[in-house]
Scaffold this active site. Sequence first.
Site, short mmCIF file in Angstrom:
data_model
loop_
_atom_site.label_atom_id
_atom_site.label_comp_id
_atom_site.label_asym_id
_atom_site.label_seq_id
_atom_site.Cartn_x
_atom_site.Cartn_y
_atom_site.Cartn_z
N LEU A 75 34.29 -4.88 100.80
CA LEU A 75 34.19 -3.43 100.71
C LEU A 75 35.57 -2.88 101.02
CD1 LEU A 75 30.91 -2.31 102.56
CD2 LEU A 75 31.51 -1.82 100.19
N ASP A 76 36.04 -1.90 100.25
CA ASP A 76 37.33 -1.29 100.55
C ASP A 76 37.32 -0.73 101.97
OD1 ASP A 76 38.24 -1.84 98.02
OD2 ASP A 76 37.76 0.14 97.20
N PRO A 77 38.50 -0.70 102.62
CA PRO A 77 38.56 -0.17 103.99
C PRO A 77 37.93 1.21 104.14
CG PRO A 77 40.61 -1.28 103.49
CD PRO A 77 39.80 -1.27 102.21
N MET A 78 38.12 2.10 103.15
CA MET A 78 37.56 3.45 103.27
C MET A 78 36.04 3.49 103.12
SD MET A 78 38.14 5.52 99.70
CE MET A 78 36.67 6.51 99.91
N ALA A 79 35.46 2.41 102.58
CA ALA A 79 34.02 2.36 102.35
C ALA A 79 33.27 1.92 103.61
CB ALA A 79 33.70 1.41 101.20
#
EC number: 5.4.99.25
Length: 302
Positions: free
Chosen positions: A44-48
């Site tokens: 998962l992307d860090p912002m997610a």
Amino acid sequence: MKKNRLNLNGVVVINKAKDVSSNKVLQQLKYLFNAQKAGHTGTLDPMATGVLPICFGRATKIAQYLLDADKEYIATIRLGIETDSGDAEGEIIAKSPNIPELSAEYLETVLAKFRGDVVQIPPMYSALKYNGQPLYKLAREGKTVEVKSRNIKIYELELLEFDIDSLKIRVKCSKGTYIRSLAIDIGKTLGCGGHLIALQRTQSGPFKLSEAFRLEQLKDLSFEQKIASITNIESVFIDKPIYSLLEEEKDDLYKRGLFADKPHLDGTVRIYDDEKFVAIAEFDKGKLINKKFFDQDILISE
């Protein structure tokens, strides 16, 4: 290897926090459980935020099943601004004051274009590789290459809410779907551009957000409670049909790895022996093409 690491087997479903990498979650969980072996099932992307299953021990053998599983997300798209990465972490590359007047009816006609079989171009800021190099590394160097499109499926696409310059959607999709690309494409269809400003994965395969643990929760648990948070390997396949072995089939399967044709079986099947889950088998129109055995009764194996 750290002395006395535990050989744990099973899956822990994490609710990943924002601004933390998936790999950092993996390493923290491995340390927290003192586990010998662990792996995640797709970043998962860090912002997610949201569902991130972590596999321990023998469960790492079936991580690919979760990678290939359908996913569900809640996404928020900001209209009128485009970024180089397609999300809020990127640099702004374009702005448009021409955001159309939004209505539920109008947005429904736009979203309808993205349901079903869709051809999608992954973003440059992704882990996909081009000539052996991750695309995101090339993007950070200011390089642009032609990224091949891919066929994906969007099973459900629901408008949850909207404002004058944003909308929130629920997406249920196949593997390989990039929600950032979906946000970009929706912005283009609206004629004003857009980018992803928030993303939450609410389901990965059979695992839902409601059953996921935050890392902070696990840190406060006793050893016994931590072990209880590990779900068994079969849980990954809980939605798959069951085939119970006949007595005369057991020797062929266990000793020779053979399995008679089963015309009524197709796809992934749970194999049971005396009401006990023992294996996962892959069938193609009745013919066995792959199998994996599991002893998943114990979470701590010798």
